[in-house]
Scaffold this motif. Structure first.
Motif, mmCIF file in Angstrom:
data_model
loop_
_atom_site.group_PDB
_atom_site.id
_atom_site.type_symbol
_atom_site.label_atom_id
_atom_site.label_comp_id
_atom_site.label_asym_id
_atom_site.label_seq_id
_atom_site.Cartn_x
_atom_site.Cartn_y
_atom_site.Cartn_z
ATOM 1 N N PHE A 1 57.993 -27.488 71.866
ATOM 2 C CA PHE A 1 57.305 -27.965 71.371
ATOM 3 C C PHE A 1 56.226 -26.337 71.311
ATOM 4 N N LEU A 2 55.537 -25.936 72.682
ATOM 5 C CA LEU A 2 54.472 -25.428 72.551
ATOM 6 C C LEU A 2 55.654 -23.889 72.739
ATOM 7 N N LYS A 3 56.963 -23.756 73.418
ATOM 8 C CA LYS A 3 57.409 -22.314 73.231
ATOM 9 C C LYS A 3 58.042 -22.596 71.728
ATOM 10 N N SER A 4 58.069 -23.390 71.083
ATOM 11 C CA SER A 4 58.899 -22.406 69.430
ATOM 12 C C SER A 4 57.341 -22.357 68.664
ATOM 13 N N ARG A 5 56.138 -22.985 69.104
ATOM 14 C CA ARG A 5 55.131 -22.326 68.422
ATOM 15 C C ARG A 5 53.917 -21.383 68.848
ATOM 16 N N GLY A 6 54.393 -21.285 70.060
ATOM 17 C CA GLY A 6 53.655 -19.765 70.653
ATOM 18 C C GLY A 6 54.690 -18.684 71.008
ATOM 19 N N ARG A 7 54.234 -18.007 72.077
ATOM 20 C CA ARG A 7 55.226 -17.129 72.543
ATOM 21 C C ARG A 7 55.662 -17.366 73.691
ATOM 22 N N TYR A 8 56.781 -16.975 74.513
ATOM 23 C CA TYR A 8 57.463 -17.485 75.693
ATOM 24 C C TYR A 8 57.720 -16.048 76.408
ATOM 25 N N TRP A 9 57.082 -15.851 77.971
ATOM 26 C CA TRP A 9 57.806 -15.125 78.681
ATOM 27 C C TRP A 9 58.715 -15.802 79.525
ATOM 28 N N PRO A 10 59.874 -15.062 80.245
ATOM 29 C CA PRO A 10 61.038 -15.789 80.740
ATOM 30 C C PRO A 10 60.339 -15.022 82.311
ATOM 31 N N ASP A 11 59.567 -14.688 82.462
ATOM 32 C CA ASP A 11 59.395 -13.150 84.069
ATOM 33 C C ASP A 11 58.126 -12.690 84.464
ATOM 34 N N CYS A 12 57.323 -13.935 83.939
ATOM 35 C CA CYS A 12 55.668 -13.425 85.037
ATOM 36 C C CYS A 12 55.784 -13.577 86.099
ATOM 37 N N PRO B 1 52.323 10.667 93.015
ATOM 38 C CA PRO B 1 53.398 10.869 92.266
ATOM 39 C C PRO B 1 54.306 10.112 91.220
ATOM 40 N N ASN B 2 54.152 8.827 91.805
ATOM 41 C CA ASN B 2 55.212 8.312 91.684
ATOM 42 C C ASN B 2 54.740 6.693 90.955
ATOM 43 N N PRO B 3 54.375 6.736 89.266
ATOM 44 C CA PRO B 3 53.156 5.443 88.810
ATOM 45 C C PRO B 3 55.088 4.519 88.456
ATOM 46 N N ASP B 4 54.101 3.266 88.252
ATOM 47 C CA ASP B 4 55.548 2.123 88.276
ATOM 48 C C ASP B 4 54.905 1.543 86.709
ATOM 49 N N ILE B 5 55.860 0.398 87.087
ATOM 50 C CA ILE B 5 55.590 0.269 85.166
ATOM 51 C C ILE B 5 54.787 -0.751 84.953
ATOM 52 N N TYR B 6 54.016 -0.877 85.375
ATOM 53 C CA TYR B 6 52.185 -1.178 85.547
ATOM 54 C C TYR B 6 51.365 -0.468 85.518
ATOM 55 N N GLY B 7 51.765 1.298 85.396
ATOM 56 C CA GLY B 7 50.965 1.541 85.392
ATOM 57 C C GLY B 7 50.086 2.048 86.917
ATOM 58 N N ARG B 8 50.560 1.718 87.822
ATOM 59 C CA ARG B 8 49.816 2.461 89.079
ATOM 60 C C ARG B 8 50.646 3.724 89.508
ATOM 61 N N GLY C 1 47.008 -15.613 68.601
ATOM 62 C CA GLY C 1 48.343 -14.272 68.673
ATOM 63 C C GLY C 1 47.738 -12.796 69.532
ATOM 64 N N HIS C 2 46.013 -13.701 69.983
ATOM 65 C CA HIS C 2 46.193 -12.743 71.281
ATOM 66 C C HIS C 2 46.589 -11.477 72.121
ATOM 67 N N PRO C 3 47.148 -10.040 71.840
ATOM 68 C CA PRO C 3 48.060 -9.540 72.619
ATOM 69 C C PRO C 3 47.619 -9.900 74.516
ATOM 70 N N LEU C 4 49.127 -9.836 74.740
ATOM 71 C CA LEU C 4 48.905 -10.016 76.268
ATOM 72 C C LEU C 4 50.286 -8.622 76.828
ATOM 73 N N ASN C 5 50.121 -7.772 77.467
ATOM 74 C CA ASN C 5 50.795 -7.575 78.363
ATOM 75 C C ASN C 5 52.762 -7.923 78.017
ATOM 76 N N GLU C 6 53.141 -6.990 77.671
ATOM 77 C CA GLU C 6 54.728 -7.687 77.502
ATOM 78 C C GLU C 6 55.407 -7.728 79.067
ATOM 79 N N LEU D 1 51.021 -12.901 87.306
ATOM 80 C CA LEU D 1 49.968 -13.800 87.068
ATOM 81 C C LEU D 1 48.625 -13.384 87.135
ATOM 82 N N VAL D 2 48.451 -12.074 88.093
ATOM 83 C CA VAL D 2 46.957 -11.173 87.292
ATOM 84 C C VAL D 2 46.390 -11.407 86.660
ATOM 85 N N ASP D 3 46.839 -10.729 85.717
ATOM 86 C CA ASP D 3 46.523 -10.897 84.611
ATOM 87 C C ASP D 3 45.973 -11.363 83.943
#
Ligand code: ZN
Length: 486
Positions: free
Chosen positions: A31-42, A371-378, A464-469, A473-475
């Protein structure tokens, strides 16, 4: 503004959750997944152990900033191994008073850095109320009275009676006076039920708050039972445990009258703290660190530092090794490299981290900035063989494979203390064995940097508040604060 309920399910794993949803055995999660957003890889932090993870969840930073290195670590000031309770043999060896004092007081009041704020402290600053239901990190602006069950009180010589800090409402099973006592069945409080640190207790406490007409703005509910079952049965046979958890989540949703009403009134966030890896059943799948380290004098649980060469702190599928004399470091690393069941060996070098692969000795070095940014911008500067950490570069950006967010997480663990330390992880299917620590042959186990131990399913419903795609967990701390700020 809606209220927020955060359900923290210990060892919740994406593949098990998705299998159960497909088989329609977990209607509340579905129910919660179908009514919300889901990420399998936090992505969670490293070591993938509840103490370090919950510290990051509540403070929004890695262990190098919050300073809780793991479940088991060495404190050079106390010259002692700190253990927040991993199995009864450890408790027995260290003494129940030391363990209880560490987990009840020192973790929150001393080890967790005063330079960081918890989500409970931030919410109190904003005039919002909050509740911590059985979470081990609970530092807040209110004081709560410790009230130990008689047997623990007896075992600790009646010496543990200082107040502890927490949010407006704090429960730690039977160990703190919360005011909710009359609404919780007594049988959930016994020693056999971990003195109230169990799902049934937590759900009764949550329901009592929901129906009190004075539900706190933010409620963090910790559900530990799934972890014990996954350890015992291993991840491939743990669906029954999750079905049980779902029934408790249904009870929470039912407390609102209807599930739709629950979502009208509240934002629900559901996630875990770490995953688990199935451990092989044969003896060889337990890497005996005592045996591997026999050339050295190893400080073990309960011993006092004398002329030891190193301290061993076993965190299941990872371990911290502290060389007590700097000149021993390379000898210790050489010995660790001879064991090919060790996956990664990492330690501090200059301003960064040197990582070697067990057996082959292939290596990669990285440090923050460069010189090497990662996908999180660090940004990082990386030299050597990135494949040791399964790093891939795509148009100049570092992507992670088998070791999610590997650079920040390894750096976070090794810089959680200012002393020489080495961290090692076991290859998938293996765990580390040492005296007094629990074994998990043919069961489940965690602690490593590998994705099996590191990926969490995350459900956010009711906003619907945006969360990093690519959530980590630290976010989540900032995400929750933003919900209240907007
Ligand atoms: Zn566990």
């Amino acid at each position: 503004m809606k209220k927020v309920i955060f359900l923290l399910v210990d060892s919740l794993m994406p593949n098990i959750l998705e299998d159960c949803i497909r088989q329609r055995t977990v209607p509340a999660f579905q129910f919660l997944k179908s009514r919300g957003r889901y990420w399998p890889d936090c992505v969670t932090v490293f070591p993938t152990m509840t103490a370090s993870v919950d510290s990051s969840l509540l403070t929004g930073v890695y262990p190098d900033v919050h300073r809780v290195p793991g479940l088991i670590w060495y404190d050079p000031e106390e010259k002692a191994i700190i253990d927040y309770v991993n199995g009864w043999r450890c408790v027995w060896k260290l003494g129940i008073e030391k363990c209880a004092r560490n987990v009840l007081y020192n973790l929150n009041e001393k080890h967790l850095s005063k330079q960081v704020t918890t989500i409970f402290e931030e919410l109190a600053n904003r005039g919002k109320t909050s509740a911590s239901i059985n979470t081990i990190i609970h530092r807040g602006s209110k004081k709560h009275r410790v009230r130990l069950p008689f047997l623990i009180d007896l075992a600790t010589g009646f010496r543990l009676h200082d107040d502890i800090s927490g949010p407006d409402v704090l429960t730690l099973g039977a160990m703190v006076k919360s005011g909710l006592e009359t609404q919780i069945p007594r049988h959930t409080l016994g020693l056999r039920h971990r003195c109230g640190i169990n799902d049934q207790y937590a759900v009764h406490a949550a329901k009592a708050l929901i129906t009190s007409k004075d539900q706190p703005d933010f409620m963090l509910v910790y559900l530990p039972d799934n972890d014990h079952q996954v350890h015992k049965k291993n991840p491939s046979h743990a669906e029954g445990a999750l079905i049980q958890v779902d029934q408790y989540v249904q009870e929470i949703l039912n407390a609102f009258g209807s599930w739709d009403e629950a979502l009208n009134q509240c934002v629900f966030i559901v996630t875990g703290d770490h995953g688990q890896t199935r451990v092989g059943s044969k003896k060889e799948f337990s890497v005996d660190l005592d045996k591997l380290l026999t050339p050295f004098r190893v400080l073990q649980l309960g011993e006092e530092v004398k002329d030891h060469d190193l301290v061993l702190c076993n965190n299941e599928r990872s371990a911290y090794i502290y060389p007590l004399a700097q000149e021993k470091e390379s000898e210790i690393v050489q010995q660790l490299l001879s064991e090919s069941r060790i996956d990664l060996i990492a330690w501090k070098r200059d301003k960064g981290v040197l990582v070697k692969e067990g057996g082959s000795g292939r290596e990669v070095y990285f440090e923050p900035g460069g010189p090497n940014p990662d996908i999180y911008g660090r940004t990082w500067s990386i030299t050597g063989e990135g494949s040791v950490l399964d790093l891939r570069s795509d148009q100049g950006i570092v992507h992670y494979g088998d070791y999610p967010d590997a650079l920040s997480r390894l750096y976070g663990a090794l810089y959680s203390q200012d002393i020489p330390m080495i961290v090692i992880t076991a290859r998938p299917r293996y765990e580390f064995l040492s005296r007094y620590y629990p074994r998990h042959a043919n069961g489940g186990c965690h602690g490593s940097l590998h994705k099996y131990d590191s990926l969490l399913p995350l459900i956010v419903a009711g906003t619907g508040h945006p969360l990093n795609e690519r959530p980590r967990l630290v976010d989540l701390k900032n995400f929750i604060l933003e919900l209240f700020d907007t």
